[in-house]
Write a protein that holds these residues in place. Structure first.
Motif, short mmCIF file in Angstrom:
data_model
loop_
_atom_site.label_atom_id
_atom_site.label_comp_id
_atom_site.label_asym_id
_atom_site.label_seq_id
_atom_site.Cartn_x
_atom_site.Cartn_y
_atom_site.Cartn_z
N VAL A 13 3.14 123.26 89.49
CA VAL A 13 3.54 122.71 90.79
C VAL A 13 4.94 122.10 90.78
O VAL A 13 5.50 121.82 91.85
CB VAL A 13 2.51 121.68 91.31
CG1 VAL A 13 1.15 122.33 91.50
CG2 VAL A 13 2.42 120.48 90.39
N ASP A 14 5.51 121.93 89.60
CA ASP A 14 6.87 121.40 89.51
C ASP A 14 7.90 122.50 89.25
O ASP A 14 9.08 122.21 89.06
CB ASP A 14 6.96 120.36 88.37
CG ASP A 14 6.25 119.07 88.73
OD1 ASP A 14 6.18 118.74 89.93
OD2 ASP A 14 5.74 118.40 87.81
N ARG A 16 10.68 125.29 89.58
CA ARG A 16 11.78 125.56 90.50
C ARG A 16 12.61 126.74 89.97
O ARG A 16 13.83 126.79 90.13
CB ARG A 16 12.66 124.31 90.68
CG ARG A 16 11.91 123.11 91.22
CD ARG A 16 12.84 121.92 91.42
NE ARG A 16 13.83 122.15 92.46
CZ ARG A 16 13.61 121.97 93.77
NH1 ARG A 16 12.43 121.55 94.19
NH2 ARG A 16 14.56 122.21 94.64
N VAL A 22 12.27 128.66 96.23
CA VAL A 22 12.33 127.21 96.39
C VAL A 22 12.95 126.85 97.75
O VAL A 22 12.43 126.01 98.50
CB VAL A 22 13.13 126.57 95.25
CG1 VAL A 22 13.38 125.08 95.53
CG2 VAL A 22 12.40 126.72 93.92
N ARG A 25 10.37 127.91 100.67
CA ARG A 25 9.16 127.10 100.79
C ARG A 25 9.50 125.71 101.31
O ARG A 25 8.75 125.13 102.11
CB ARG A 25 8.43 127.01 99.45
CG ARG A 25 9.04 126.02 98.47
CD ARG A 25 8.51 126.10 97.06
NE ARG A 25 8.97 124.94 96.30
CZ ARG A 25 9.13 124.92 94.99
NH1 ARG A 25 8.89 126.00 94.26
NH2 ARG A 25 9.53 123.81 94.39
N GLU A 26 10.64 125.15 100.90
CA GLU A 26 11.03 123.81 101.34
C GLU A 26 11.55 123.82 102.78
O GLU A 26 11.32 122.87 103.53
CB GLU A 26 12.04 123.23 100.37
CG GLU A 26 11.42 122.98 98.98
CD GLU A 26 12.39 122.38 97.98
OE1 GLU A 26 13.60 122.25 98.31
OE2 GLU A 26 11.95 122.03 96.86
N TRP A 42 2.70 121.02 102.00
CA TRP A 42 2.74 120.97 100.54
C TRP A 42 4.13 121.33 100.05
O TRP A 42 4.75 120.61 99.28
CB TRP A 42 1.67 121.92 99.99
CG TRP A 42 1.64 122.12 98.52
CD1 TRP A 42 2.08 123.23 97.84
CD2 TRP A 42 1.12 121.23 97.52
NE1 TRP A 42 1.86 123.09 96.49
CE2 TRP A 42 1.28 121.87 96.27
CE3 TRP A 42 0.54 119.97 97.57
CZ2 TRP A 42 0.88 121.27 95.07
CZ3 TRP A 42 0.14 119.37 96.38
CH2 TRP A 42 0.32 120.02 95.16
N ARG A 44 5.36 123.36 97.80
CA ARG A 44 5.56 123.50 96.36
C ARG A 44 4.82 124.75 95.88
O ARG A 44 4.11 125.39 96.65
CB ARG A 44 5.03 122.25 95.63
CG ARG A 44 5.67 120.96 96.08
CD ARG A 44 4.88 119.75 95.62
NE ARG A 44 5.00 119.51 94.18
CZ ARG A 44 4.34 118.56 93.53
NH1 ARG A 44 3.48 117.77 94.19
NH2 ARG A 44 4.51 118.39 92.24
N ASN A 69 1.21 127.32 101.54
CA ASN A 69 2.41 126.50 101.44
C ASN A 69 2.28 125.21 102.25
O ASN A 69 2.96 124.22 101.98
CB ASN A 69 3.63 127.29 101.91
CG ASN A 69 4.93 126.58 101.64
OD1 ASN A 69 5.25 126.23 100.51
ND2 ASN A 69 5.71 126.34 102.70
N GLY A 72 -1.51 123.58 100.26
CA GLY A 72 -1.49 123.38 98.82
C GLY A 72 -2.65 124.04 98.09
O GLY A 72 -2.87 123.76 96.92
N CYS A 119 4.75 130.81 94.95
CA CYS A 119 5.48 130.22 96.07
C CYS A 119 5.50 131.19 97.24
O CYS A 119 5.54 132.41 97.05
CB CYS A 119 6.93 129.91 95.67
SG CYS A 119 7.11 128.57 94.48
#
Length: 232
Positions: A13-14, A16, A22, A25-26, A42, A44, A69, A72, A119
């Motif tokens: 989940v961390d 990148r 990245v 999704r953000e 979520w 991530r 997304n 989660g 992702c």
């Protein structure tokens, strides 16, 4: 190599590693869909779901931008998931037919759901490089599991999974098995036999047009559960 699925999920989940994924999704998590504007996305990588002793593995493609997304959890909060979980419940693989959010009480029986890409990709289309980069998570996940059957949803996931199975010790024939709905291939390996099933993806493109019906999906899941030795 993670020592457990819990460690795997915590590291995943961390991640990148893929700049395009990245960024997408953000971006989606900030802009949101109007229907979910009051929700916190979520945004991530989305880990797999299911018990560590799962004998059946269901492999999709990637999380949906406003489904996994957002929530989660794999196939949760979108129409593809509505179809998948209803079918899984109908054949006894879940405790309920719906998956709305991470705390809705959903439980999977003998089954784990995952994907080659964790992702949400733009237009639901990861690149080959993104598939290969994210493949390390799928390889680690398969190494921590002991599946006896796999259902692959769609040809894209099929092509992504076959080399992972080969790396894990199963004998994948040459030429490689061809994807098709309802096909079954039995693979030998140092970790025991594996029944590999193909199924059309539960995308709206397939379910809305009738290319994939609930009965068709349930039949594949039932056959796979039987091959995995999951009691009903």
């Amino acid at each position: 190599m993670p020592a457990s699925l819990g460690q795997l999920d915590a590291e995943l989940v961390d991640c990148r590693a893929c700049p395009r994924l990245v960024a997408w999704r953000e971006k989606v998590a900030v802009e949101k869909r109007a229907a979910y504007r009051d929700e916190e996305y979520w945004g991530r990588p989305v880990p797999g779901i299911g018990p560590a002793d799962a004998r059946l593995l269901v492999v999709g493609l990637a999380p949906a931008a406003h489904g996994g997304n957002r929530t989660g959890r794999m196939f949760t909060g979108d129409r593809s998931g509505d179809v998948l979980y209803a079918a899984m419940h109908a054949v006894g693989l879940t405790n309920q037919p719906t998956a709305v959010h991470r705390d809705d009480g959903l439980e999977l029986f003998g089954t784990r759901i995952t994907a080659p890409v964790h992702c949400a990709p733009p237009d639901n289309k990861p690149t080959p490089q993104e598939r290969d980069t994210c493949g390390r998570w799928l390889r680690a996940e398969v190494a921590l599991l002991a599946p006896r059957a796999v259902v692959v949803l769609g040809g894209w996931g099929w092509q992504a999974l076959l080399p992972v199975l080969a790396d894990a010790g199963w004998a994948v024939p040459r030429p490689r098995p061809r994807f098709g709905h309802g096909v079954r291939y039995d693979l030998d390996g140092v970790r025991g036999p594996l029944a590999l099933f193909g199924c059309y993806h539960v995308s709206q493109q397939n379910t809305f047009t009738g290319r994939l019906t609930p009965a068709m999906l349930e039949e594949v899941l039932r056959r796979a559960a039987e091959a995995a030795g999951i009691p009903f």
